[in-house]
Structure formats: C-alpha cells, structure tokens
Enzyme design. Sequence first.
Site, PDB file in Angstrom:
ATOM      1  CD  GLN A 183      -3.653  -4.337   6.566  1.00  0.00           C
ATOM      2  OE1 GLN A 183      -3.726  -3.309   5.900  1.00  0.00           O
ATOM      3  NE2 GLN A 183      -4.000  -5.504   6.090  1.00  0.00           N
ATOM      4  CE  LYS A 235      -3.882  -2.270   2.228  1.00  0.00           C
ATOM      5  NZ  LYS A 235      -4.456  -2.749   3.490  1.00  0.00           N
ATOM      6  CG  ASP A 279     -10.179  -0.059   4.946  1.00  0.00           C
ATOM      7  OD1 ASP A 279      -9.866  -0.580   3.868  1.00  0.00           O
ATOM      8  OD2 ASP A 279      -9.500  -0.149   5.987  1.00  0.00           O
TER       9      ASP A 279
HETATM   10  N1  GUN Z   1      -6.830  -6.570   5.972  1.00  0.00           N
HETATM   11  C1  GUN Z   1      -6.976  -7.279   4.834  1.00  0.00           C
HETATM   12  N2  GUN Z   1      -7.580  -6.523   3.885  1.00  0.00           N
HETATM   13  C2  GUN Z   1      -7.835  -5.331   4.449  1.00  0.00           C
HETATM   14  C3  GUN Z   1      -8.432  -4.134   3.971  1.00  0.00           C
HETATM   15  O1  GUN Z   1      -8.887  -4.015   2.829  1.00  0.00           O
HETATM   16  N3  GUN Z   1      -8.480  -3.112   4.856  1.00  0.00           N
HETATM   17  C4  GUN Z   1      -7.993  -3.205   6.117  1.00  0.00           C
HETATM   18  N4  GUN Z   1      -8.107  -2.146   6.907  1.00  0.00           N
HETATM   19  N5  GUN Z   1      -7.452  -4.309   6.597  1.00  0.00           N
HETATM   20  C5  GUN Z   1      -7.353  -5.348   5.766  1.00  0.00           C
END
Ligand code: GUN
Length: 297
Positions: A98, A54, A121
């Site tokens: 996350q 990311k 998100d």
């Molecule tokens: N963990 C796995 N995929 C995601 C996501 O798209 N967003 C977040 N915040 N955590 C994750």
Amino acid sequence: MTAERIDGKAFAARLRERVGEMAGQFEQWSGRKAGLAVVLVGEDPASQVYVRSKHKATVAAGMESFEHRLPADTSETDLMALVDQLNRDEAVDGILVQLPLPDHLDEQAVIAAISPNKDVDGFHVTNAGRLAVGQSGFVPCTPLGCIMLLTDRLGDLSGLEAVVIGRSNIVGKPMAQLLLDANATVTIAHSRTKDLPGVVKRADIVVAAVGRAEMVKAEWLKDGATVIDVGINRLPPAEGEEKGRLVGDVDYSGAESVAGAITPVPGGVGPMTIAVLLRNTLVAAYRNAGLDVPESL
Ligand code: GUN
C-alpha cells in the site's frame, strides 16, 4: 440534455461477481484458493480504510487474503525481506504494497523488489514496459477500470479523440497507453499544458485524473463527450456539515448538461479499482498455476 450517469458501482459489482465465480473454478482446478497479500506500513488512516476494504472484498470473492501490517519505523531491509518471502510463497498470487510508504522508505526500490508476475498493481517497470510495447502483463487497476467503463459505454474507441488530464505513473500514463491500444487519438494534458480548456474541447473522451476539486468546467467540454472522473477530493465542510462533500475533478452538476455520459463521484471509478484488483489477482493465479486465463476476466 442530461448526461447518462455511468454506474461504476453496478459495473464493479458485476465484475466482482464474475471474479467470484471464476475464483471458485480456479479452486476446483488447482486445489487451492487464489491469494492476495497486502502490506501496510504505518498507520495512515486513509490507507487503513483501503486495506480493510481490500481484505473484505478479497474474502468475499472467495480468495485468500494475507494481511501484513508493519510499524511505521520498519526498515527497508525488513520490508524487502517480507516482499522476498511473499515472492517465494506459492499461496500468494498477488502482492500489493500500500502506498504511500513512510518517507524513509524508497517506494521505487520496494516496487522493484516485487516479482513482476505477482505485481497485481501493475506498478513494476517490467509491467509498465510490457504495457508500453503491447505485451500482456499487469495493468494498474484504476486505468484498467476506466477503459472497461469506456468500452462498455462506447464499444469501439477507434479514431475517437481522447484527452487524459494528468500524467501520473499510476493513472495518466497507463490510461493513455490503454486508449492508444484501443486506437483512440490520445493527448496527455498536465499542469503545464497551454489552453487546457481548448485541448479538452476537442475530446470525445475526457479522463480527469489531477486531484483538483471540480477543476474541469462544463464550458470546456464538447457536446456529448464521455467523461471519466478519477478524482476523489474532499471539499471543506459547508456550514452545518461535519465533513465536506466528496467531489471529483469535474464540476459534475455543470458537466451533466453538456456531456453525453459521466461517472459520478462517489460511485463511478472508485468502486472499479478494487474490483479490478481482484480480477488482476485471479489472472495472476491462473497464470502462476499454468492455467489458461478465462476470457470473461
Ligand atoms: N494507494 C492508493 N491507491 C493505491 C493502489 O491502487 N495501490 C497501492 N499499492 N497503493 C495505493
């Protein structure tokens, strides 16, 4: 007949390029870069890989990346204080905590603390509610990426039968909402569904998001169906392999001869998630700066 392979990787690359161009325009208009803050608590190896990619993608798109890595034993009070600081920081347009969080932290409480206008998100109940009632907010990245691939391939989804397998808050439920907004006839199937093969057989569109390797079989599919495979599962290593293969929730090699089009794993839905996260972050930046969001986003 062999199904068309839906190239999510190529679609995501084009989306990232558009986001990059619009991020440059945003910087010209606002005098600052759009910013994404990512918070990682603990050292889960998969989460570390996601957070690193990311970060790289955010910088590559010409946006600012703020990474916050906290120890696994961080208290909820300290995590909440960081979220609060990021909510108030004008350089931060999007906040992503996350998941999964370590067990002692309450995920729902942490998500609830994020400002809905920075919740890129789309996990905050305010954004889930906005999606449910058809107001603009933030939509979770994976289902939004799936609907982009579907409309790119099929155009108008009106009246099509769509079956979503899986009812998670992150994929299944928002996916169903998006399909409904696009005028599809939507069924959500799950672990208690009776006769899942029979339900799937009706579907012009199948979205599989259950997390069970190759569970959806070729015989379940209607001829010509469009299949979106959200699953990423690692098989046990075969002889001579160090790591097992990555497979989706759909038996790709079987489905290929029945479906009209299908996303591969890897290279299908996966690359869309980060591209949409960048897109959501830039949308947040335009909104937070009081600018009109460009149509092409
Ligand atoms: N963990 C796995 N995929 C995601 C996501 O798209 N967003 C977040 N915040 N955590 C994750």
